[in-house]
Design an enzyme around this catalytic site. Structure first.
Site, PDB file in Angstrom:
ATOM      1  N   PHE A   1       7.608   6.996  -9.781  1.00  0.00           N
ATOM      2  CA  PHE A   1       7.794   5.548  -9.849  1.00  0.00           C
ATOM      3  C   PHE A   1       8.898   5.150 -10.824  1.00  0.00           C
ATOM      4  O   PHE A   1       9.668   4.231 -10.571  1.00  0.00           O
ATOM      5  CB  PHE A   1       6.477   4.839 -10.193  1.00  0.00           C
ATOM      6  CG  PHE A   1       5.815   4.272  -8.970  1.00  0.00           C
ATOM      7  CD1 PHE A   1       5.895   2.930  -8.665  1.00  0.00           C
ATOM      8  CD2 PHE A   1       5.155   5.116  -8.085  1.00  0.00           C
ATOM      9  CE1 PHE A   1       5.322   2.424  -7.522  1.00  0.00           C
ATOM     10  CE2 PHE A   1       4.575   4.620  -6.937  1.00  0.00           C
ATOM     11  CZ  PHE A   1       4.655   3.267  -6.649  1.00  0.00           C
TER      12      PHE A   1
ATOM     13  N   TRP B   1       7.425   3.565  -0.646  1.00  0.00           N
ATOM     14  CA  TRP B   1       7.283   4.873  -1.294  1.00  0.00           C
ATOM     15  C   TRP B   1       7.228   5.989  -0.254  1.00  0.00           C
ATOM     16  O   TRP B   1       7.956   6.978  -0.325  1.00  0.00           O
ATOM     17  CB  TRP B   1       6.008   4.849  -2.152  1.00  0.00           C
ATOM     18  CG  TRP B   1       5.830   6.012  -3.071  1.00  0.00           C
ATOM     19  CD1 TRP B   1       6.778   6.898  -3.499  1.00  0.00           C
ATOM     20  CD2 TRP B   1       4.604   6.411  -3.694  1.00  0.00           C
ATOM     21  NE1 TRP B   1       6.220   7.820  -4.353  1.00  0.00           N
ATOM     22  CE2 TRP B   1       4.895   7.544  -4.489  1.00  0.00           C
ATOM     23  CE3 TRP B   1       3.301   5.921  -3.664  1.00  0.00           C
ATOM     24  CZ2 TRP B   1       3.922   8.196  -5.241  1.00  0.00           C
ATOM     25  CZ3 TRP B   1       2.329   6.564  -4.421  1.00  0.00           C
ATOM     26  CH2 TRP B   1       2.634   7.686  -5.201  1.00  0.00           C
TER      27      TRP B   1
ATOM     28  N   TYR C   1      -3.220   6.041  -0.825  1.00  0.00           N
ATOM     29  CA  TYR C   1      -2.319   5.767  -1.951  1.00  0.00           C
ATOM     30  C   TYR C   1      -2.806   6.468  -3.216  1.00  0.00           C
ATOM     31  O   TYR C   1      -2.023   7.056  -3.963  1.00  0.00           O
ATOM     32  CB  TYR C   1      -2.276   4.250  -2.149  1.00  0.00           C
ATOM     33  CG  TYR C   1      -1.290   3.746  -3.163  1.00  0.00           C
ATOM     34  CD1 TYR C   1      -0.009   3.375  -2.785  1.00  0.00           C
ATOM     35  CD2 TYR C   1      -1.651   3.593  -4.506  1.00  0.00           C
ATOM     36  CE1 TYR C   1       0.902   2.880  -3.712  1.00  0.00           C
ATOM     37  CE2 TYR C   1      -0.761   3.104  -5.446  1.00  0.00           C
ATOM     38  CZ  TYR C   1       0.517   2.745  -5.034  1.00  0.00           C
ATOM     39  OH  TYR C   1       1.414   2.255  -5.964  1.00  0.00           O
TER      40      TYR C   1
ATOM     41  N   HIS D   1       3.901  -3.412   9.071  1.00  0.00           N
ATOM     42  CA  HIS D   1       2.658  -3.850   8.431  1.00  0.00           C
ATOM     43  C   HIS D   1       1.692  -4.390   9.490  1.00  0.00           C
ATOM     44  O   HIS D   1       0.680  -5.012   9.156  1.00  0.00           O
ATOM     45  CB  HIS D   1       2.933  -4.956   7.403  1.00  0.00           C
ATOM     46  CG  HIS D   1       3.708  -4.483   6.205  1.00  0.00           C
ATOM     47  ND1 HIS D   1       3.323  -3.390   5.466  1.00  0.00           N
ATOM     48  CD2 HIS D   1       4.847  -4.950   5.625  1.00  0.00           C
ATOM     49  CE1 HIS D   1       4.191  -3.208   4.469  1.00  0.00           C
ATOM     50  NE2 HIS D   1       5.121  -4.125   4.550  1.00  0.00           N
TER      51      HIS D   1
ATOM     52  N   ARG E   1      -4.699   1.729   0.791  1.00  0.00           N
ATOM     53  CA  ARG E   1      -4.827   1.590  -0.663  1.00  0.00           C
ATOM     54  C   ARG E   1      -6.055   0.746  -0.962  1.00  0.00           C
ATOM     55  O   ARG E   1      -6.375  -0.192  -0.226  1.00  0.00           O
ATOM     56  CB  ARG E   1      -3.581   0.906  -1.230  1.00  0.00           C
ATOM     57  CG  ARG E   1      -3.555   0.806  -2.742  1.00  0.00           C
ATOM     58  CD  ARG E   1      -2.336   0.038  -3.231  1.00  0.00           C
ATOM     59  NE  ARG E   1      -2.143   0.178  -4.672  1.00  0.00           N
ATOM     60  CZ  ARG E   1      -1.207  -0.447  -5.373  1.00  0.00           C
ATOM     61  NH1 ARG E   1      -0.367  -1.270  -4.754  1.00  0.00           N
ATOM     62  NH2 ARG E   1      -1.110  -0.263  -6.684  1.00  0.00           N
TER      63      ARG E   1
ATOM     64  N   ARG F   1       6.595  -1.935  -8.722  1.00  0.00           N
ATOM     65  CA  ARG F   1       5.984  -2.533  -9.900  1.00  0.00           C
ATOM     66  C   ARG F   1       5.419  -1.500 -10.880  1.00  0.00           C
ATOM     67  O   ARG F   1       6.065  -1.130 -11.843  1.00  0.00           O
ATOM     68  CB  ARG F   1       4.903  -3.530  -9.453  1.00  0.00           C
ATOM     69  CG  ARG F   1       4.728  -4.746 -10.343  1.00  0.00           C
ATOM     70  CD  ARG F   1       3.793  -5.759  -9.710  1.00  0.00           C
ATOM     71  NE  ARG F   1       2.483  -5.209  -9.458  1.00  0.00           N
ATOM     72  CZ  ARG F   1       1.499  -5.161 -10.339  1.00  0.00           C
ATOM     73  NH1 ARG F   1       1.662  -5.650 -11.537  1.00  0.00           N
ATOM     74  NH2 ARG F   1       0.333  -4.626 -10.026  1.00  0.00           N
TER      75      ARG F   1
ATOM     76  N   ALA G   1       0.816  -1.217   0.000  1.00  0.00           N
ATOM     77  CA  ALA G   1       0.000   0.000   0.000  1.00  0.00           C
ATOM     78  C   ALA G   1       0.849   1.266   0.000  1.00  0.00           C
ATOM     79  O   ALA G   1       0.370   2.332   0.361  1.00  0.00           O
ATOM     80  CB  ALA G   1      -0.949  -0.004   1.198  1.00  0.00           C
TER      81      ALA G   1
END
Length: 294
Positions: free
Chosen positions: A230, A50, A194, A107, A129, A256, A46
């Site tokens: 990204f 980042w 997100y 997490h 997210r 990804r 999520a």
């Protein structure tokens, strides 16, 4: 062959887990937070890495450039609960961080967070997210995270396990709702989405600065914005996890796509309809709204 070395999922205090996140449980629960610590909490996939990178750049910017160019992010921002055979437990890594504030990630569902974070009134950032994109990304992570997570099976199998909450760290619904509820009683918790980060990274960085009491110039924000795209993170070997030995990059990449709505490339119409029906049953709080497209 790969599946033989993967751990089994088991019920841990009501949440499905694997031993790599519970082996150091006393160490996690007794972890001593500091008032200026920043804890980033998310359900897996999520935006934790980042957000970690954004916070590092906000706090340390140019000051720790060498640090950021030579030490992988999983060592700079440790996962509190993780214990892997070849590395120090996450709690020890966090204790040894030389940066101040310490930026730590987790997490864990809200009920598992060490009590010292609440007692010290540490700042906590939660990123949620949407469930459909989360399950797609989590499926790919489970394919590549050899020996640390159970065998995911095919897409349809994993999707049903996710809907039932039978994946590592348990139910997405319990996770996002538990943290949302906590936000109403703990004022030092910033809950962000997100999808908002994707839609307008600059706006969300401004909100983070406000929450953290930081004042940055337009130039500094612009520099951060370019580094956390990204495409830039995908090419950054200190952020993209390519130096981490427990991942099979033939299966997927760790950083990804960073897209909202990628789930449409995986869900069949029948799967999407069944998921939506299940979602209505499990998302009980009408004030918590996620976007599956932007």
């Amino acid at each position: 062959m790969d599946s033989l070395s993967r751990p089994e999922l088991f019920n841990f205090l009501g949440v499905p887990m694997v031993h790599y996140y519970t082996d150091n449980w006393d160490g996690v629960q007794n972890f001593q937070s500091r008032p200026n610590d920043i804890l980033i909490a998310t359900y897996p996939r999520a935006g934790n890495t980042w957000t970690s990178y954004i916070l590092e750049l906000l706090h340390f910017g140019q000051k720790c450039q060498e640090h950021q160019e030579t030490i992988p992010i999983y060592s700079r921002v440790p996962i509190l609960e993780v214990t892997l055979p070849v590395k120090q437990p996450g709690t020890e890594m966090a204790d040894k961080l030389l940066t101040s504030p310490r930026i730590i990630k987790t997490h864990l569902p809200v009920q598992f967070v060490p009590k010292s974070f609440w007692e010290q009134n540490s700042r906590i950032i939660y990123v949620g997210r949407n469930a459909k994109d989360t399950v797609v990304s989590y499926f790919h992570l489970n394919r590549m995270i050899i020996r640390i997570h159970p065998e995911p099976g095919d897409w349809n199998t994993f999707l049903h396990r996710f809907m039932e909450g039978k994946v590592v760290f348990g139910s997405w619904y319990d996770h996002v709702n538990g943290w949302w509820k906590k936000m109403h009683t703990y004022s030092n918790l910033h809950y962000m989405f997100y999808e908002d980060l994707i839609e307008d990274t600059e706006r969300e960085i401004d909100k983070l600065c406000s929450f953290l009491g930081l004042s940055l110039s337009t130039e500094e924000k612009k520099s951060i914005r370019s580094k956390v795209q990204f495409s830039a993170m995908k090419d950054n070997t200190m952020v993209n996890y390519t130096t981490f030995k427990g991942l099979n990059f033939n299966k997927s990449s760790f950083v990804r796509k960073g897209k909202v709505g990628d789930w449409k490339n995986y869900f069949t119409v029948a799967q999407s309809e069944a998921f939506d029906e299940d979602y209505k049953q499990k998302m009980k709080d009408p004030t918590l709204q996620f976007r599956t497209t932007i």
